[in-house]
Design a protein around this motif. Structure first.
Motif, mmCIF file in Angstrom:
data_model
loop_
_atom_site.group_PDB
_atom_site.id
_atom_site.type_symbol
_atom_site.label_atom_id
_atom_site.label_comp_id
_atom_site.label_asym_id
_atom_site.label_seq_id
_atom_site.Cartn_x
_atom_site.Cartn_y
_atom_site.Cartn_z
ATOM 1 N N PRO A 31 46.374 62.984 68.472
ATOM 2 C CA PRO A 31 45.883 61.723 67.909
ATOM 3 C C PRO A 31 45.164 60.793 68.898
ATOM 4 N N LEU A 32 45.358 60.981 70.219
ATOM 5 C CA LEU A 32 44.763 60.042 71.181
ATOM 6 C C LEU A 32 43.446 60.554 71.776
ATOM 7 N N GLY A 238 60.475 61.467 74.763
ATOM 8 C CA GLY A 238 60.427 62.221 73.518
ATOM 9 C C GLY A 238 61.153 61.481 72.409
ATOM 10 N N LEU A 239 61.175 62.077 71.219
ATOM 11 C CA LEU A 239 61.763 61.400 70.057
ATOM 12 C C LEU A 239 63.244 61.099 70.275
ATOM 13 N N LEU A 240 63.980 62.092 70.786
ATOM 14 C CA LEU A 240 65.416 61.897 70.978
ATOM 15 C C LEU A 240 65.699 60.871 72.070
ATOM 16 N N GLY A 241 65.026 61.025 73.222
ATOM 17 C CA GLY A 241 65.250 60.111 74.341
ATOM 18 C C GLY A 241 64.891 58.676 73.992
ATOM 19 N N ALA A 242 63.776 58.504 73.262
ATOM 20 C CA ALA A 242 63.339 57.165 72.875
ATOM 21 C C ALA A 242 64.371 56.526 71.946
ATOM 22 N N ASP A 243 64.874 57.338 71.029
ATOM 23 C CA ASP A 243 65.895 56.875 70.097
ATOM 24 C C ASP A 243 67.147 56.417 70.865
ATOM 25 N N ILE A 244 67.554 57.218 71.859
ATOM 26 C CA ILE A 244 68.743 56.884 72.656
ATOM 27 C C ILE A 244 68.510 55.601 73.462
ATOM 28 N N CYS A 265 56.011 60.564 72.745
ATOM 29 C CA CYS A 265 56.061 60.549 71.279
ATOM 30 C C CYS A 265 54.684 60.404 70.654
ATOM 31 N N ILE A 266 53.723 59.842 71.413
ATOM 32 C CA ILE A 266 52.437 59.534 70.772
ATOM 33 C C ILE A 266 51.303 60.469 71.178
ATOM 34 N N ILE A 267 51.507 61.274 72.220
ATOM 35 C CA ILE A 267 50.380 62.106 72.671
ATOM 36 C C ILE A 267 50.078 63.245 71.704
ATOM 37 N N TYR A 268 51.116 63.759 71.029
ATOM 38 C CA TYR A 268 50.897 64.825 70.044
ATOM 39 C C TYR A 268 51.223 64.326 68.646
ATOM 40 N N ASP A 269 50.701 65.061 67.676
ATOM 41 C CA ASP A 269 51.173 64.911 66.313
ATOM 42 C C ASP A 269 52.323 65.917 66.180
#
Lengths: 338, 152, 121
Positions: A31-32, A238-244, A265-269
């Motif tokens: 996406p970027l 990543g999604l998990l680490g950001a959530d934590i 989290c934002i570099i890939y779809d």
């Protein structure tokens, strides 16, 4: 000047004059894509091996940074660079051609902020006029060093992350140089945090506490809070680490969810590109900051950001010997003059 | 341990475990079963064809193994097996074609470091343990069997 | 109809062995390399104590093609060789029975890698 426990205030506020980013084919399909300066279509970058390809990529990135600012290699006083490979070979062989004094750094995925911190300190102390901070990572060279051979048919764990094929670099100049580039005001070098996670396919979980510790220390040392910043940018949780990370802060009664953004989290779809928990690697924050966020700082869409690169300091050897993953995070506060 | 986090290592580990996205186990099992079963059926088919041409049962089984190993190597070389493995998981790892894949995959990659110390010495990087433990267990079994025969 | 039933047995046996592997991967965090070692060792032990042979009789290629079948060949080969030539058979039997597979893996592996170039998935 040191403030609080770990933070340094840069009295002469060196500037990040410009940045440059280069990405591989998969990142360019993400996406970027429109924000990156350069991209390569071939993971070999025209070379015979992935390692040489990575070196070539970093070389192109630094060369482009210099040429678009009208600098020659003689103008650069020092260069701080690092990557994920053993003995930092990508950086070493890349800088071999430059004839610039070189410091090789290893901070795993935290290397970008480590090099930016040291470059800023060197300039702030008046020891240099132009210093380059650079890092790179490459999916294929990292995969063969840390995981399984590429053609081996196996499944990635849902918490696994995909190493980003990218390089990013920035040139730091003294605060007295004219122009409205963003300034480095504070740096908070992190300490190693190890919460006993051993799973090499769950780096986000291992690194989140390090990011939490460094950011919290930064707030305590500077007296700032999340509201001060427009964005708190972490590297590759990543999604998990950001959530934590967000959850750990909310346990302290601090809400960072509206400010926090993670480059991984934002570099890939993640759904379409099958990257599971997101991107990782030193090139992740380096390219996303240099491409996406620096652009927004330049155009004043963002004025105050805290850049936090996180790194997992294990190796396949330590992992096979049953060690857990020691993690680190370095924070750099970057602000526009308003 | 970290003074800012009110959890010890064990509590943190459980906390991460509970936050982590789980593997889609039902989907994984479905594909593993399907692909694993199909590869075995291809093996049976090759053996049956050999037997149809009046080759002995034992030789047919050997030919079937050789052809499956060839297919595993070939599909790895044309970059198909790694894609199959992403979907099928153990369904493509456990059959003999997966053994072949685990030999070819490092061989392709370490070719960059030369044909002797690169390709040659890393070929069995993943599959080596299978031979080590397989052959060792066969020798142990043989020895025990020999001992039993000696006293009976 | 007979042939259909035969192939169904092969499919189910092979599928189930792979399913056990998949459950181990997803539930225990064992890496694929460890699973293969476990399967080959268990295949050899189960053959030695006489559990694996009935499975081969039932599922045929379904039990022979998974890597546990490699353990089956090793154990069966070594016991046969000990029967025939005695003590030396302990060392020759296993590898002899599986020599075709090992040689094929080495040669095809070598040849395949000569022509291939790695790519990203």
């Amino acid at each position: 000047m040191k403030v609080g426990k770990q933070t340094i205030r840069l009295e002469n506020t060196p500037k990040i004059l410009d940045t440059c980013s280069i990405v591989g084919p998969k990142e360019f399909a993400g996406p970027l894509s429109s924000y990156f300066d350069l991209h390569v279509d071939d993971v070999f970058v025209g070379e015979k091996s992935f390692e040489k390809g990575e070196s070539h990529m970093l070389n192109s990135c630094i060369n482009h940074l210099l040429s678009k600012n009208g600098f020659s290699t003689q103008d650069i006083d020092y260069i701080f660079a690092g990557d994920l490979l053993n003995q930092c070979i990508s950086s070493g062989y890349c800088i071999r051609d430059f004839n610039i004094p070189f410091f090789g750094l290893y901070g795993a995925c935290s290397t970008f902020c480590e090099s930016l911190t040291l470059a800023s300190l060197l300039v702030d102390g008046g020891f240099a006029k132009k210093v380059v901070a650079a890092t790179s990572s490459h999916f294929c060279s990292a995969e063969r060093q840390f995981r399984m051979p590429l053609e081996h048919g196996n499944q990635m764990s849902p918490t696994g992350q995909c190493t980003v094929t990218a390089s990013g670099c920035a040139v730091v100049v003294p605060g007295t140089v004219k122009g409205n580039s963003p300034k480095v005001t504070y740096v908070t070098p992190g300490k190693i945090v190890d919460m006993g996670i051993k799973d090499m396919t769950n780096m986000g979980g291992a690194m989140a506490p390090a990011a939490f510790d460094t950011i919290l220390t930064h707030f305590k040392d500077t007296g700032r809070n999340p509201n001060y910043y427009d964005k708190i940018i972490t590297g590759d949780l990543g999604l998990l680490g950001a959530d934590i990370l967000v959850d750990l802060f909310s346990k302290q009664g601090i809400d960072i969810s509206s400010k926090h953004e993670d480059c991984g989290c934002i570099i890939y779809d993640n759904e379409a590109q099958d990257t599971h928990s997101g991107g990782s690697g030193c090139g992740c924050i380096a390219s996303v900051f240099s491409g996406y966020f620096f652009e927004q700082l330049k155009t004043k869409k963002l004025n105050k950001v805290l850049l936090v690169a996180t790194g997992a300091l294990m190796s396949p050897v330590s992992s096979m010997q049953g060690e857990s993953i020691p993690s680190i995070a370095h924070a750099v506060a970057i602000e526009n003059e308003v | 341990m970290n003074e800012n986090i009110a959890m010890n290592d064990e509590e943190y580990s459980d906390y991460v475990e509970q936050k982590a996205k789980k593997s889609p186990i039902a989907k994984n099992i479905f594909w593993a079963f399907l692909v694993g079963g199909l590869i075995c059926m291809i093996g049976q088919l090759i053996a049956d064809i050999c037997m149809f041409f009046s080759i002995s049962k034992e030789d047919s089984s050997t030919i079937s193994t050789i052809i499956l190993i060839f297919l595993g190597a070939f599909l790895t070389a044309i970059n198909v097996y790694s894609r199959l493995g992403k979907v099928a998981g153990a369904g493509s790892t456990v059959p003999i074609t997966g053994f072949s894949n685990s030999i070819v995959a490092p061989a392709i990659e370490f070719k960059m470091e030369g044909y002797i110390l690169g390709l040659g010495s890393n070929m069995f990087k993943v599959a080596g343990p299978v031979l080590v433990y397989g052959i060792t267990s066969s020798v142990i079994i043989g020895f025990i069997y020999w001992l039993i025969k000696l006293f009976m | 109809m007979d042939i259909f039933l035969e192939y169904l047995k092969v499919f189910i046996t092979g599928g189930l062995i792979c399913t056990v592997g998949q459950i181990l991967i997803d539930k225990t965090k064992l890496t694929p390399a460890r699973i293969l070692v476990l399967f080959v060792t268990l295949g050899a032990i189960f053959t030695a104590i006489g559990i694996y042979e009935p499975l081969v009789q039932f599922g045929n290629a379904g039990a022979k093609v998974p890597i546990s079948g490699f353990g089956y060949s090793l154990a069966k080969g070594v016991m046969k060789e000990v029967d025939e030539i005695g003590f030396i058979g302990i060392f020759t039997g296993g590898v002899k029975a599986t020599s075709a597979g090992i040689a094929a893996a080495v040669v095809f592996g070598y040849l395949a890698s000569l022509f291939a170039k790695p790519t990203i998935k």
